[in-house]
Design a protein around this motif. Structure first.
Motif, PDB file in Angstrom:
ATOM      1  N   VAL A  80      61.196   5.355 -42.807  1.00 26.07           N
ATOM      2  CA  VAL A  80      60.157   6.222 -43.393  1.00 26.07           C
ATOM      3  C   VAL A  80      59.449   7.007 -42.291  1.00 26.07           C
ATOM      4  O   VAL A  80      58.961   6.416 -41.327  1.00 26.07           O
ATOM      5  CB  VAL A  80      59.086   5.398 -44.149  1.00 26.07           C
ATOM      6  CG1 VAL A  80      58.038   6.327 -44.776  1.00 26.07           C
ATOM      7  CG2 VAL A  80      59.706   4.526 -45.217  1.00 26.07           C
ATOM      8  N   THR A  82      56.448   8.050 -41.438  1.00 24.10           N
ATOM      9  CA  THR A  82      55.094   7.712 -41.900  1.00 24.10           C
ATOM     10  C   THR A  82      54.054   8.843 -41.789  1.00 24.10           C
ATOM     11  O   THR A  82      53.173   8.920 -42.643  1.00 24.10           O
ATOM     12  CB  THR A  82      54.569   6.464 -41.164  1.00 24.10           C
ATOM     13  OG1 THR A  82      54.837   6.602 -39.766  1.00 24.10           O
ATOM     14  CG2 THR A  82      55.203   5.206 -41.698  1.00 24.10           C
ATOM     15  N   LEU A  85      53.711  10.384 -45.074  1.00 25.35           N
ATOM     16  CA  LEU A  85      53.649   9.510 -46.253  1.00 25.35           C
ATOM     17  C   LEU A  85      52.525   9.927 -47.199  1.00 25.35           C
ATOM     18  O   LEU A  85      52.693   9.933 -48.421  1.00 25.35           O
ATOM     19  CB  LEU A  85      53.443   8.060 -45.784  1.00 25.35           C
ATOM     20  CG  LEU A  85      53.698   6.952 -46.793  1.00 25.35           C
ATOM     21  CD1 LEU A  85      55.100   7.013 -47.372  1.00 25.35           C
ATOM     22  CD2 LEU A  85      53.469   5.586 -46.152  1.00 25.35           C
ATOM     23  N   THR A  88      53.469  12.632 -49.537  1.00 29.41           N
ATOM     24  CA  THR A  88      54.313  12.260 -50.684  1.00 29.41           C
ATOM     25  C   THR A  88      53.489  11.570 -51.765  1.00 29.41           C
ATOM     26  O   THR A  88      53.834  11.645 -52.937  1.00 29.41           O
ATOM     27  CB  THR A  88      55.471  11.317 -50.275  1.00 29.41           C
ATOM     28  OG1 THR A  88      54.912  10.091 -49.790  1.00 29.41           O
ATOM     29  CG2 THR A  88      56.366  11.925 -49.233  1.00 29.41           C
ATOM     30  N   SER A  89      52.405  10.916 -51.374  1.00 27.99           N
ATOM     31  CA  SER A  89      51.623  10.170 -52.364  1.00 27.99           C
ATOM     32  C   SER A  89      50.919  11.094 -53.361  1.00 27.99           C
ATOM     33  O   SER A  89      50.488  10.648 -54.408  1.00 27.99           O
ATOM     34  CB  SER A  89      50.598   9.267 -51.664  1.00 27.99           C
ATOM     35  OG  SER A  89      49.576  10.055 -51.107  1.00 27.99           O
ATOM     36  N   THR A  99      62.498  10.056 -45.958  1.00 25.25           N
ATOM     37  CA  THR A  99      63.252   8.816 -45.710  1.00 25.25           C
ATOM     38  C   THR A  99      64.645   9.150 -45.196  1.00 25.25           C
ATOM     39  O   THR A  99      65.173  10.236 -45.460  1.00 25.25           O
ATOM     40  CB  THR A  99      63.409   7.975 -46.993  1.00 25.25           C
ATOM     41  OG1 THR A  99      64.045   8.774 -47.980  1.00 25.25           O
ATOM     42  CG2 THR A  99      62.087   7.466 -47.501  1.00 25.25           C
ATOM     43  N   ASP A 172      54.249   2.198 -47.122  1.00 28.67           N
ATOM     44  CA  ASP A 172      55.655   2.422 -47.440  1.00 28.67           C
ATOM     45  C   ASP A 172      55.772   3.339 -48.661  1.00 28.67           C
ATOM     46  O   ASP A 172      54.769   3.645 -49.318  1.00 28.67           O
ATOM     47  CB  ASP A 172      56.313   1.051 -47.716  1.00 28.67           C
ATOM     48  CG  ASP A 172      57.800   1.077 -47.463  1.00 28.67           C
ATOM     49  OD1 ASP A 172      58.376   2.177 -47.376  1.00 28.67           O
ATOM     50  OD2 ASP A 172      58.402  -0.002 -47.360  1.00 28.67           O
ATOM     51  N   ILE A 173      57.005   3.733 -48.947  1.00 30.03           N
ATOM     52  CA  ILE A 173      57.260   4.628 -50.073  1.00 30.03           C
ATOM     53  C   ILE A 173      56.735   4.053 -51.397  1.00 30.03           C
ATOM     54  O   ILE A 173      56.199   4.770 -52.232  1.00 30.03           O
ATOM     55  CB  ILE A 173      58.790   4.879 -50.165  1.00 30.03           C
ATOM     56  CG1 ILE A 173      59.230   5.774 -49.009  1.00 30.03           C
ATOM     57  CG2 ILE A 173      59.206   5.465 -51.485  1.00 30.03           C
ATOM     58  CD1 ILE A 173      58.760   7.201 -49.110  1.00 30.03           C
ATOM     59  N   ALA A 176      53.137   4.782 -51.790  1.00 31.40           N
ATOM     60  CA  ALA A 176      52.906   6.202 -52.104  1.00 31.40           C
ATOM     61  C   ALA A 176      53.214   6.469 -53.580  1.00 31.40           C
ATOM     62  O   ALA A 176      52.486   7.200 -54.268  1.00 31.40           O
ATOM     63  CB  ALA A 176      53.771   7.085 -51.211  1.00 31.40           C
TER      64      ALA A 176
END
Ligand SMILES: Cc1cc2nc3c(=O)[nH]c(=O)nc-3n(C[C@H](O)[C@H](O)[C@H](O)COP(=O)(O)OP(=O)(O)OC[C@H]3O[C@@H](n4cnc5c(N)ncnc54)[C@H](O)[C@@H]3O)c2cc1C
Length: 434
Positions: A80, A82, A85, A88-89, A99, A172-173, A176
């Motif tokens: 990831v 980061t 991140l 993406t959230s 990713t 982590d994904i 998010a």
């Protein structure tokens, strides 16, 4: 609006990880065959890397696979990026944009989707358990000629009750993805008929605990999302929506140059994002925070981003030297793990990334450091494969400064480690950050 809607519906299909997981399960069958083929060992033996983050993935990419058998053990089959991140959230970027699959990188790498639970340093063995739903917790062991521990760190709750149950981390994904769903859930809830004004305000209070770069960047992304996208979808709810950043420290972005920290604070305040520094969170309940200074404060979503604590695997290592406060593994300048009693390197064991620190050369737990250590170690291993000795000097960090996005296409850039006067805040800084 159209673009925004597309982003949401794509995320609902949840594509990247499903594909990665499916790919990992099918490829696992082949992995057995490939590792058997590789029993005709390569000249430099087997390097086992624990973790697929900035440190582990970086090393895996650069290792000379002609001379080393490379195996990665990690509970997630992807890397990831980061720093993006938070984007993406809130749907600015799609999950798959940040990713990279471990298996996609090279067919010359063995991968096991598993946790390493214990390391037997004397017999050069690691004990693992599967992380796949179909054989969850199935145990296996692997031997190694060189072991690299790069398992990162966990989010620190400082034992605050209720954080794990009612807060959301941003590591982590999956976090998010949870945040994206939760924000929309809060707005949909508040849009239901028959709700009192107070109830709408409670649901639309977004609380961020932690005013470091991650907490600030997330707040900035959420602010953009609310003001640019959600304001068009839920205009009637904007008067009820508010955001607050809480921190126990006296100011946000405490590790940045003072002027940049003040700049970010004034921008946030002007935009209506409340900043409550010097504030202590005593407990997190399902829908509210208990603050020492203010009592109970309701929220619809709470993001917890207050720093790091050791990984349980690191906690289980009783034989290795650890930094007393952070409990990070101590290595020498060559990233070799030191024995707790003798303080000499344990043979063939290395550590880097957030889980480790160098003796008398402590560096921040950042991707920048993890990445540079991975570059260094890959060079050392690849030199060894060519019969060259490691240099006496060891790892040295090239600090390139810090940056943080603060919303509305503005950022703060602190390059003072590179040049004393190199600080910038605003749109130019955003271009640089981007
Ligand atoms: C939202 C966010 C934004 C950030 N932004 C920046 C930034 O802009 N700049 C910057 O320099 N840093 C940034 N950081 C910090 C940076 O991401 C970390 O310092 C970096 O990820 C550390 O790399 P690592 O490889 O040590 O750990 P990680 O990247 O956390 O990777 C650890 C890996 O180990 C695996 N693992 C865990 N336990 C085990 C086990 N028992 N066995 C096997 N594998 C295990 C994990 O699944 C993971 O694959 C950010 C962090 C976050 C969360």
């Amino acid at each position: 609006m159209f673009l925004f809607a597309t982003t949401i519906s794509r995320s609902a299909q949840n594509p990247s990880c499903v594909v990665l997981l499916r790919r990992s399960i099918t490829q696992k069958a082949f992995a057995k065959t490939s590792s058997r083929t590789r029993t005709l060992a390569k000249s430099q033996g087997k390097v086992v890397i624990l973790g697929s983050g900035w440190a582990g993935f970086g090393l895996m990419r650069q290792l000379d696979k002609k001379n080393y058998d490379v195996t990665v053990v990690s509970p997630r089959n992807y890397f990831v990026f980061t720093p993006l991140l938070a984007s993406t959230s809130v749907g600015t970027l799609e999950f798959r944009c940040i990713t990279e699959p471990v298996r996609g990188y090279s067919k010359d790498v063995d991968y096991h989707e598993a946790w390493c639970n214990k390391i037997d340093f004397d017999n050069q063995l690691i004990h693992c358990s599967s992380n796949l739903d179909d054989n969850k917790d199935e145990k296996f062991t692997l031997d190694y000629d060189k072991l690299v521990i790069s398992v990162g760190a966990y989010s620190n709750t400082f034992n605050t009750p209720g954080v794990k149950e009612h807060g959301i981390f941003l590591k982590d994904i999956n976090d998010a993805r949870r945040i994206r769903a939760r924000v929309l859930e809060c707005f949909e809830y508040a849009a239901q008929p028959g709700l009192s004004e107070e109830e709408k305000s409670r649901k639309l209070h977004f609380a961020v605990v932690g005013g470091g770069p991650t907490g600030v960047e997330f707040s900035a992304e959420l602010y953009d999302f609310i003001t640019e996208d959600l304001s068009r979808l839920y205009p009637q709810l904007m008067d009820y929506t508010r955001m607050t950043v809480y921190d126990v420290a006296p100011k946000i972005l405490g590790n940045f140059d003072k002027n940049l920290s003040n700049y970010a604070t004034s921008k946030f305040k002007r935009r209506g994002i409340q900043i409550k520094t010097g504030t202590h969170v005593l407990e997190v309940k399902k829908d509210s925070l208990c603050l020492k200074e203010e009592g109970e404060v309701p929220f619809g979503m709470l993001i917890w981003s207050t720093g790091l604590m050791h990984n349980p695997l690191v906690e289980s290592m009783t034989q290795v030297a650890k930094e007393p406060k952070s409990q990070r593994i101590i290595t020498d300048r060559h990233l070799r793990v030191l024995d707790k009693d003798s303080q000499i390197p344990i043979p063939s064991v290395y550590a880097m990334g957030d889980c480790a620190t160098i003796q008398e050369y402590d560096l921040p737990a950042t991707a920048q450091v993890a990445n540079q250590k991975a570059n260094y170690l890959s060079k050392v291993f690849n030199r060894e494969a060519r019969g060259k000795e490691i240099t006496e000097k060891g790892f040295s960090f090239d600090n390139r400064g810090s940056m943080a996005y603060i919303g509305k296409w503005e950022a703060v850039v602190d390059m003072t480690p590179v040049h004393q006067k190199a600080t910038e805040g605003g749109h130019m800084a955003w271009l640089f950050w981007r």
